[in-house]
Design a protein around this motif. Structure first.
Motif, PDB file in Angstrom:
ATOM      1  N   TRP A  43     -11.805  -3.347  -0.285  1.00 58.43           N
ATOM      2  CA  TRP A  43     -10.363  -3.164  -0.411  1.00 58.43           C
ATOM      3  C   TRP A  43     -10.098  -2.120  -1.478  1.00 58.43           C
ATOM      4  CZ3 TRP A  43      -6.482  -3.862  -4.155  1.00 58.43           C
ATOM      5  CH2 TRP A  43      -5.165  -3.834  -3.655  1.00 58.43           C
ATOM      6  N   SER A  44      -9.308  -1.108  -1.132  1.00 58.08           N
ATOM      7  CA  SER A  44      -8.975  -0.060  -2.091  1.00 58.08           C
ATOM      8  C   SER A  44      -7.510  -0.168  -2.487  1.00 58.08           C
ATOM      9  CB  SER A  44      -9.275   1.324  -1.522  1.00 58.08           C
ATOM     10  OG  SER A  44      -8.594   1.540  -0.311  1.00 58.08           O
ATOM     11  N   LEU A  45      -7.252   0.130  -3.750  1.00 56.49           N
ATOM     12  CA  LEU A  45      -5.909  -0.006  -4.311  1.00 56.49           C
ATOM     13  C   LEU A  45      -4.951   1.049  -3.776  1.00 56.49           C
ATOM     14  CD1 LEU A  45      -4.319  -1.532  -6.649  1.00 56.49           C
ATOM     15  CD2 LEU A  45      -4.991   0.383  -8.096  1.00 56.49           C
ATOM     16  N   ILE A  46      -5.439   2.277  -3.662  1.00 50.08           N
ATOM     17  CA  ILE A  46      -4.587   3.420  -3.334  1.00 50.08           C
ATOM     18  C   ILE A  46      -5.243   4.227  -2.220  1.00 50.08           C
ATOM     19  CG2 ILE A  46      -3.568   5.557  -4.246  1.00 50.08           C
ATOM     20  CD1 ILE A  46      -3.823   4.306  -7.037  1.00 50.08           C
ATOM     21  N   SER A  47      -4.445   4.733  -1.279  1.00 46.07           N
ATOM     22  CA  SER A  47      -5.003   5.620  -0.266  1.00 46.07           C
ATOM     23  C   SER A  47      -4.996   7.059  -0.776  1.00 46.07           C
ATOM     24  CB  SER A  47      -4.194   5.529   1.039  1.00 46.07           C
ATOM     25  OG  SER A  47      -3.044   6.341   0.969  1.00 46.07           O
ATOM     26  N   GLU A  48      -5.844   7.862  -0.185  1.00 46.67           N
ATOM     27  CA  GLU A  48      -5.898   9.265  -0.585  1.00 46.67           C
ATOM     28  C   GLU A  48      -4.621  10.028  -0.235  1.00 46.67           C
ATOM     29  OE1 GLU A  48      -9.955  11.225  -0.103  1.00 46.67           O
ATOM     30  OE2 GLU A  48     -10.101   9.508   1.244  1.00 46.67           O
ATOM     31  N   ASP A  49      -3.811   9.460   0.649  1.00 47.61           N
ATOM     32  CA  ASP A  49      -2.593  10.156   1.084  1.00 47.61           C
ATOM     33  C   ASP A  49      -1.631  10.430  -0.065  1.00 47.61           C
ATOM     34  OD1 ASP A  49      -3.581  10.043   3.644  1.00 47.61           O
ATOM     35  OD2 ASP A  49      -2.413   8.272   4.207  1.00 47.61           O
ATOM     36  N   ILE A  50      -1.654   9.581  -1.101  1.00 48.14           N
ATOM     37  CA  ILE A  50      -0.697   9.770  -2.200  1.00 48.14           C
ATOM     38  C   ILE A  50      -1.358  10.241  -3.488  1.00 48.14           C
ATOM     39  CG2 ILE A  50       0.932   8.095  -1.234  1.00 48.14           C
ATOM     40  CD1 ILE A  50      -0.033   6.132  -3.433  1.00 48.14           C
ATOM     41  N   LEU A  51      -2.646  10.530  -3.431  1.00 46.69           N
ATOM     42  CA  LEU A  51      -3.343  11.045  -4.609  1.00 46.69           C
ATOM     43  C   LEU A  51      -3.285  12.570  -4.565  1.00 46.69           C
ATOM     44  CD1 LEU A  51      -6.271   8.519  -4.619  1.00 46.69           C
ATOM     45  CD2 LEU A  51      -4.705   8.884  -6.515  1.00 46.69           C
ATOM     46  N   LEU A  52      -2.231  13.109  -5.126  1.00 50.27           N
ATOM     47  CA  LEU A  52      -1.910  14.522  -4.950  1.00 50.27           C
ATOM     48  C   LEU A  52      -1.958  15.324  -6.244  1.00 50.27           C
ATOM     49  CD1 LEU A  52       1.155  14.003  -2.553  1.00 50.27           C
ATOM     50  CD2 LEU A  52      -1.235  14.423  -1.940  1.00 50.27           C
ATOM     51  N   LEU A  53      -2.414  14.692  -7.334  1.00 45.54           N
ATOM     52  CA  LEU A  53      -2.416  15.369  -8.625  1.00 45.54           C
ATOM     53  C   LEU A  53      -3.690  16.204  -8.777  1.00 45.54           C
ATOM     54  CD1 LEU A  53      -1.119  15.845 -11.406  1.00 45.54           C
ATOM     55  CD2 LEU A  53      -2.320  13.790 -12.217  1.00 45.54           C
ATOM     56  N   GLU A  54      -3.551  17.507  -8.662  1.00 48.37           N
ATOM     57  CA  GLU A  54      -4.699  18.386  -8.805  1.00 48.37           C
ATOM     58  C   GLU A  54      -4.994  18.605 -10.278  1.00 48.37           C
ATOM     59  OE1 GLU A  54      -6.321  22.755  -7.256  1.00 48.37           O
ATOM     60  OE2 GLU A  54      -4.281  22.084  -6.791  1.00 48.37           O
ATOM     61  N   GLY A  55      -6.210  18.285 -10.690  1.00 47.64           N
ATOM     62  CA  GLY A  55      -6.584  18.453 -12.090  1.00 47.64           C
ATOM     63  C   GLY A  55      -6.628  19.914 -12.492  1.00 47.64           C
ATOM     64  N   GLU A  56      -6.388  20.151 -13.747  1.00 40.81           N
ATOM     65  CA  GLU A  56      -6.430  21.524 -14.240  1.00 40.81           C
ATOM     66  C   GLU A  56      -7.876  22.029 -14.240  1.00 40.81           C
ATOM     67  OE1 GLU A  56      -4.562  21.995 -17.994  1.00 40.81           O
ATOM     68  OE2 GLU A  56      -2.693  21.020 -17.388  1.00 40.81           O
ATOM     69  N   ALA A  57      -8.032  23.253 -13.780  1.00 42.05           N
ATOM     70  CA  ALA A  57      -9.369  23.840 -13.752  1.00 42.05           C
ATOM     71  C   ALA A  57      -9.888  24.038 -15.165  1.00 42.05           C
ATOM     72  CB  ALA A  57      -9.332  25.175 -13.017  1.00 42.05           C
ATOM     73  N   ARG A  63       0.833  -1.190   0.000  1.00 40.66           N
ATOM     74  CA  ARG A  63       0.000   0.000   0.000  1.00 40.66           C
ATOM     75  C   ARG A  63       0.875   1.250   0.000  1.00 40.66           C
ATOM     76  NH1 ARG A  63      -5.161   1.367   1.665  1.00 40.66           N
ATOM     77  NH2 ARG A  63      -5.721  -0.577   0.655  1.00 40.66           N
ATOM     78  N   ASP A  64       0.648   2.095  -0.979  1.00 41.07           N
ATOM     79  CA  ASP A  64       1.373   3.353  -1.166  1.00 41.07           C
ATOM     80  C   ASP A  64       2.855   3.149  -1.486  1.00 41.07           C
ATOM     81  OD1 ASP A  64      -1.060   4.488  -0.684  1.00 41.07           O
ATOM     82  OD2 ASP A  64      -0.547   5.319   1.270  1.00 41.07           O
ATOM     83  N   GLY A  65       3.199   1.937  -1.953  1.00 39.15           N
ATOM     84  CA  GLY A  65       4.559   1.654  -2.389  1.00 39.15           C
ATOM     85  C   GLY A  65       4.815   2.157  -3.800  1.00 39.15           C
TER      86      GLY A  65
END
Length: 214
Positions: free
Chosen positions: A188-202, A10-12
Motif C-alpha cells: 500500500w502506497s500513501l501517494i500516487s505519482e500523479d500528484i508528485l510534481l515537485l521537481e527538485g532543484e538541479a 488517495r490524492d485528496g
C-alpha cells in the motif's frame, strides 16, 4: 480491506499537502527518484504522513512494525510508538549482532552492487513465530530490497500483514516481483505519482578550481 480507516482519500487534500514537499530528482538511473527528506523537514506534512499510516494500521492487529534500512528507520519508529508496538530493524548484513542473514539480492538500477549484491539481517530475538508484522519503507522501486526482506521475515516465522511505503514507483514493477514470491503480501502506497510534481532543484555546476603556481 476490512478494518482500515476510510478517512484518507488517495490524492485528496492530505495527500496533496504531503506531496507538495516531496521533490524528485534523476538518481541511480531512475528519472524520478522521490526524496522524502523534503517531507521530514516539514513537521506538518510529516505528521500527516505518520498519522495516515497509524489510522490505516491501528485496527489490523499488528504485533510489530518492521523498518527497512535506512529510510524505514525514519518512518517506522513514530508509527510503532503511536500504535504502542515494538519496532524492529532490518539492516544491511554485518550491522547487527546475533542476527539472521538473508540470501543475496540485487538492485536492478544503476548504483546497485552489481559485483556481489547485498544481504540483509534481522536480530535473532526480534521476531516470535506467528508475529503479525507491518513492513515500512519510503519507496518501493525494483522490489529487490522488499522481496529480500519478506523472504527473511517469512524464514523467521513472521506473518506479513502488509508492506507500506510513501511512494511506489509502479513502472519498475517491484510489486509484481514481490507477488511472484509472496502472492499473499500486499503493498500500500500513501501517494500516487500523479500528484508528485515537485521537481527538485538541479545541483549547481561545480566551480572551476583555480590553481596558483608558486
Amino acid at each position: 480491506m476490512s478494518g482500515v480507516a476510510e478517512e484518507y482519500k488517495r490524492d485528496g487534500p492530505e495527500a496533496q499537502r504531503i506531496a507538495s514537499v516531496i521533490p524528485y530528482y534523476p538518481f541511480h538511473g531512475v528519472p524520478r527518484f522521490y526524496d522524502i527528506s523534503g517531507m521530514t523537514q516539514d513537521p506538518i506534512a510529516f505528521k500527516l504522513c505518520i498519522d495516515t499510516f497509524v489510522k490505516r494500521y491501528a485496527a489490523l492487529n499488528v504485533d510489530k512494525v518492521v523498518g527497512l534500512d535506512a529510510r524505514g528507520f525514519v518512518l517506522g519508529p513514530p508509527i510503532a510508538l503511536a500504535l504502542g508496538k515494538p519496532f524492529v530493524m532490518i539492516r544491511k548484513s554485518g550491522k547487527l549482532p546475533n542476527a539472521v542473514t538473508s540470501a543475496q539480492y540485487f538492485k536492478e538500477y544503476k548504483g546497485g552492487n552489481a559485483a556481489g549484491g547485498d544481504e540483509l539481517c534481522i536480530s535473532r530475538t526480534s521476531i516470535i513465530p506467528g508475529d503479525r508484522v507491518l513492513v515500512i519503507d519510503d519507496l518501493v522501486a525494483t522490489g529487490g530490497t522488499l522481496v529480500a526482506s519478506c523472504d527473511l521475515l517469512t524464514n523467521v516465522g513472521a506473518v506479513i500483514v502488509e508492506c507500506a511505503c510513501v511512494v511506489e514507483l509502479k513502472f519498475l514493477n517491484g510489486y509484481g516481483k514481490l507477488q511472484e514470491k509472496h502472492p499473499n503480501v500486499r503493498v500500500w502506497s500513501l501517494i500516487s505519482e500523479d500528484i508528485l510534481l515537485l521537481e527538485g532543484e538541479a545541483e549547481p555546476a561545480a566551480e572551476p578550481t583555480t590553481v596558483f603556481n608558486k
